[in-house]
Scaffold this motif. Structure first.
Motif, PDB file in Angstrom:
ATOM      1  N   VAL A 190       0.839  -1.203   0.000  1.00  0.00           N
ATOM      2  CA  VAL A 190       0.000   0.000   0.000  1.00  0.00           C
ATOM      3  C   VAL A 190       0.877   1.258   0.000  1.00  0.00           C
ATOM      4  N   SER A 191       1.984   1.219   0.725  1.00  0.00           N
ATOM      5  CA  SER A 191       2.947   2.334   0.686  1.00  0.00           C
ATOM      6  C   SER A 191       3.550   2.458  -0.707  1.00  0.00           C
ATOM      7  N   GLU A 192       3.814   1.303  -1.333  1.00  0.00           N
ATOM      8  CA  GLU A 192       4.378   1.304  -2.692  1.00  0.00           C
ATOM      9  C   GLU A 192       3.389   1.922  -3.681  1.00  0.00           C
ATOM     10  N   ILE A 193       2.099   1.587  -3.526  1.00  0.00           N
ATOM     11  CA  ILE A 193       1.059   2.167  -4.388  1.00  0.00           C
ATOM     12  C   ILE A 193       1.048   3.688  -4.240  1.00  0.00           C
ATOM     13  N   LEU A 194       1.131   4.136  -3.013  1.00  0.00           N
ATOM     14  CA  LEU A 194       1.084   5.574  -2.729  1.00  0.00           C
ATOM     15  C   LEU A 194       2.213   6.325  -3.431  1.00  0.00           C
ATOM     16  N   ASN A 195       3.398   5.715  -3.485  1.00  0.00           N
ATOM     17  CA  ASN A 195       4.580   6.395  -4.018  1.00  0.00           C
ATOM     18  C   ASN A 195       4.871   6.088  -5.487  1.00  0.00           C
ATOM     19  N   ALA A 196       4.083   5.241  -6.120  1.00  0.00           N
ATOM     20  CA  ALA A 196       4.334   4.858  -7.518  1.00  0.00           C
ATOM     21  C   ALA A 196       3.834   5.933  -8.488  1.00  0.00           C
ATOM     22  N   ASP A 197       4.315   5.857  -9.754  1.00  0.00           N
ATOM     23  CA  ASP A 197       3.790   6.775 -10.769  1.00  0.00           C
ATOM     24  C   ASP A 197       2.385   6.318 -11.166  1.00  0.00           C
ATOM     25  N   GLU A 198       1.693   7.123 -11.960  1.00  0.00           N
ATOM     26  CA  GLU A 198       0.270   6.884 -12.240  1.00  0.00           C
ATOM     27  C   GLU A 198      -0.001   5.508 -12.847  1.00  0.00           C
ATOM     28  N   ASP A 199       0.784   5.117 -13.860  1.00  0.00           N
ATOM     29  CA  ASP A 199       0.559   3.823 -14.523  1.00  0.00           C
ATOM     30  C   ASP A 199       0.814   2.660 -13.566  1.00  0.00           C
ATOM     31  N   LYS A 200       1.903   2.757 -12.822  1.00  0.00           N
ATOM     32  CA  LYS A 200       2.260   1.700 -11.861  1.00  0.00           C
ATOM     33  C   LYS A 200       1.186   1.608 -10.772  1.00  0.00           C
ATOM     34  N   LYS A 201       0.699   2.783 -10.304  1.00  0.00           N
ATOM     35  CA  LYS A 201      -0.382   2.806  -9.304  1.00  0.00           C
ATOM     36  C   LYS A 201      -1.555   1.965  -9.778  1.00  0.00           C
ATOM     37  N   LYS A 202      -1.986   2.237 -11.013  1.00  0.00           N
ATOM     38  CA  LYS A 202      -3.163   1.566 -11.565  1.00  0.00           C
ATOM     39  C   LYS A 202      -2.941   0.060 -11.652  1.00  0.00           C
ATOM     40  N   ASP A 203      -1.747  -0.341 -12.126  1.00  0.00           N
ATOM     41  CA  ASP A 203      -1.444  -1.772 -12.263  1.00  0.00           C
ATOM     42  C   ASP A 203      -1.452  -2.477 -10.909  1.00  0.00           C
ATOM     43  N   LEU A 204      -0.823  -1.851  -9.923  1.00  0.00           N
ATOM     44  CA  LEU A 204      -0.735  -2.472  -8.588  1.00  0.00           C
ATOM     45  C   LEU A 204      -2.109  -2.589  -7.941  1.00  0.00           C
ATOM     46  N   ILE A 205      -2.911  -1.527  -8.055  1.00  0.00           N
ATOM     47  CA  ILE A 205      -4.253  -1.543  -7.460  1.00  0.00           C
ATOM     48  C   ILE A 205      -5.121  -2.608  -8.129  1.00  0.00           C
ATOM     49  N   THR A 206      -5.070  -2.656  -9.467  1.00  0.00           N
ATOM     50  CA  THR A 206      -5.887  -3.627 -10.209  1.00  0.00           C
ATOM     51  C   THR A 206      -5.516  -5.051  -9.828  1.00  0.00           C
TER      52      THR A 206
END
Length: 208
Positions: free
Chosen positions: A162-178
């Motif tokens: 969840v910390s990684e999601i918070l600090n990732a760029d937009e595309d990476k955020k979306k991939d990790l959340i999905t």
């Protein structure tokens, strides 16, 4: 009883309706030292309501997948969140934007860092009312059986992902959340059809 008495003096009896489908939730409860009953009869909702409302002892039945583990039997100990309130306020709309589903209510919770990053829970009251309606005699709650399915998506603010999601760029955020959301759905047997196909394709890409 001592271990499973909450801060309000209720004796909380944890149960599962399907040992295989709810395996990960049962495992988390037993790791905490709790006992879980297997109550798999279609009329169990009526029995639980009768036991909860008759007798002098304060008894509550709670299904293991109806909330995250620390909320099933509420104690006085609070778990500190690794994320600040500002970080939570930033993260929540990002997750809601990726999920984009009215079926899921996103709630950010401070849980043990070893617990799942994303967890899907089914609110006890709503599910029980629907079950009672389906088995006949919903206690006057007309139409409850026809309500759309509603779930909570619990996000563990203390998990490293969840910390990684918070600090990732937009595309990476979306991939990790999905990916995390699909894994949570998979654990509740809610991943089907096109979503399951996409998850499998994405998972193969990740292990290349």
């Amino acid at each position: 009883k001592d271990a499973q008495t909450d801060k309000d003096g209720n004796h909380v009896i944890l149960y599962a309706s399907n040992k295989e489908a709810q395996h990960s939730y049962i495992q988390e409860a037993t790791a905490k030292g709790y006992e879980v009953l297997l109550l798999d009869s279609p009329i169990v909702s009526h029995l639980m309501q009768k036991l909860e409302t008759s007798g002098e002892t304060k008894v509550q039945f709670v299904r293991v997948d109806s909330d995250f583990i620390d909320n099933l039997i509420k104690k006085d100990e609070a778990v500190i969140s690794k994320l600040t309130d500002e970080e939570k306020e930033t993260l929540k709309p990002v997750i809601e934007g990726v999920i984009a589903s009215q079926t899921y209510t996103v709630q950010l919770e401070s849980m043990d860092s070893s617990s799942s990053p994303f967890l899907i829970t089914v609110p006890e009251f709503m599910r029980r009312m629907k079950e009672m309606q389906a088995s006949g005699g919903g206690g006057g709650m007309m139409g409850m059986g026809n309500l759309p399915e509603m779930y909570n998506l619990v996000v563990n603010t203390n998990h490293p992902l969840v910390s990684e999601i918070l600090n990732a760029d937009e595309d990476k955020k979306k991939d990790l959340i999905t990916q995390a959301f699909d894994l949570a759905k998979l654990s509740q047997n809610l991943l089907h059809g096109e979503d399951l196909t996409n998850f499998i394709k994405r998972s193969y890409e990740l292990i290349k």
